[in-house]
Motif scaffolding. Structure first.
Motif, PDB file in Angstrom:
ATOM      1  N   MET A 200      20.430 -20.953 -14.025  1.00  0.00           N
ATOM      2  CA  MET A 200      19.100 -20.782 -13.445  1.00  0.00           C
ATOM      3  C   MET A 200      18.892 -21.776 -12.315  1.00  0.00           C
ATOM      4  O   MET A 200      18.346 -21.430 -11.265  1.00  0.00           O
ATOM      5  N   THR A 201      19.356 -23.004 -12.475  1.00  0.00           N
ATOM      6  CA  THR A 201      19.222 -24.019 -11.439  1.00  0.00           C
ATOM      7  C   THR A 201      20.036 -23.633 -10.215  1.00  0.00           C
ATOM      8  O   THR A 201      19.581 -23.772  -9.085  1.00  0.00           O
ATOM      9  N   ALA A 202      21.233 -23.128 -10.428  1.00  0.00           N
ATOM     10  CA  ALA A 202      22.116 -22.774  -9.324  1.00  0.00           C
ATOM     11  C   ALA A 202      21.574 -21.602  -8.520  1.00  0.00           C
ATOM     12  O   ALA A 202      21.836 -21.499  -7.332  1.00  0.00           O
ATOM     13  N   THR A 203      20.829 -20.708  -9.149  1.00  0.00           N
ATOM     14  CA  THR A 203      20.338 -19.526  -8.451  1.00  0.00           C
ATOM     15  C   THR A 203      18.861 -19.645  -8.079  1.00  0.00           C
ATOM     16  O   THR A 203      18.303 -18.721  -7.514  1.00  0.00           O
ATOM     17  N   ALA A 204      18.230 -20.776  -8.413  1.00  0.00           N
ATOM     18  CA  ALA A 204      16.818 -20.959  -8.104  1.00  0.00           C
ATOM     19  C   ALA A 204      16.618 -21.030  -6.600  1.00  0.00           C
ATOM     20  O   ALA A 204      17.500 -21.456  -5.854  1.00  0.00           O
ATOM     21  N   ALA A 205      15.440 -20.620  -6.158  1.00  0.00           N
ATOM     22  CA  ALA A 205      15.102 -20.701  -4.740  1.00  0.00           C
ATOM     23  C   ALA A 205      15.056 -22.164  -4.314  1.00  0.00           C
ATOM     24  O   ALA A 205      14.735 -23.041  -5.112  1.00  0.00           O
ATOM     25  N   PRO A 206      15.381 -22.435  -3.065  1.00  0.00           N
ATOM     26  CA  PRO A 206      15.310 -23.821  -2.610  1.00  0.00           C
ATOM     27  C   PRO A 206      13.877 -24.344  -2.685  1.00  0.00           C
ATOM     28  O   PRO A 206      12.917 -23.577  -2.612  1.00  0.00           O
ATOM     29  N   SER A 207      13.755 -25.646  -2.808  1.00  0.00           N
ATOM     30  CA  SER A 207      12.431 -26.272  -2.825  1.00  0.00           C
ATOM     31  C   SER A 207      11.725 -25.988  -1.500  1.00  0.00           C
ATOM     32  O   SER A 207      12.377 -25.684  -0.492  1.00  0.00           O
TER      33      SER A 207
END
Length: 164
Positions: free
Chosen positions: A9-16
């Motif tokens: 989930m972290t790897a595919t999360a949208a950038p900040s």
């Protein structure tokens, strides 16, 4: 298993949001580097102001696009820049990006003159979620040393820094 799911989930999360502005600033610079006037225009808020710290600010996207046409064309002047810092407002609607720029002009004798300076861009997030330039300006720059130009070249299109 839970740890693996969290990592995915972290790897595919949208950038900040700050990283989004970083990436937007880079894409904005690429539009000039690639001489793409249509792409350049898409980064501008309709009521944007450029050359904000100069004697004659340019107001409005159409006027900015016209004033910057020779810069975007890149024939007599080459301009490139990259973010070094991005800071968001507390409400997340405004962001300030800043960093180095490199400007090369050609004298009447065709000698290239390259200066290094510092820019600041204020971005505003629109209702559609897109970040657009609201204010833009930079200093007058100074003669660039070869080592500084090499360091600048290494930073072009760099990934968002950790923690951004």
């Amino acid at each position: 298993m839970i740890l693996l799911a969290a990592l995915l989930m972290t790897a595919t999360a949208a950038p900040s949001p700050a990283c989004q502005v970083w990436q937007r600033e880079q894409a904005f610079a690429r539009s000039v580097r690639s001489h793409d006037a249509a792409a350049f225009r898409t980064f501008l808020a309709d009521d944007a102001v450029f050359d904000v710290n100069g004697a004659h600010p340019v107001r409005g996207a159409a006027a900015i696009a016209a004033a910057w046409a020779p810069i975007v064309a890149g024939k007599a002047v080459q301009l490139d820049w990259q973010p070094a810092h991005v800071v968001l407002s507390a409400d997340g609607r405004l962001a300030l990006s800043s960093g180095p720029y490199v400007l090369t002009t050609h004298g009447k004798d065709e000698t290239a003159h390259t200066s290094l300076g510092h820019f600041s861009t204020l971005w505003r997030r629109g209702r559609d979620g897109a970040w657009r330039v609201q204010f833009d300006g930079g200093d007058e720059g100074r003669l660039a040393a070869a080592a500084e130009l090499a360091a600048f070249a290494r930073g072009v299109d760099a990934q968002c820094p950790p923690g951004l």
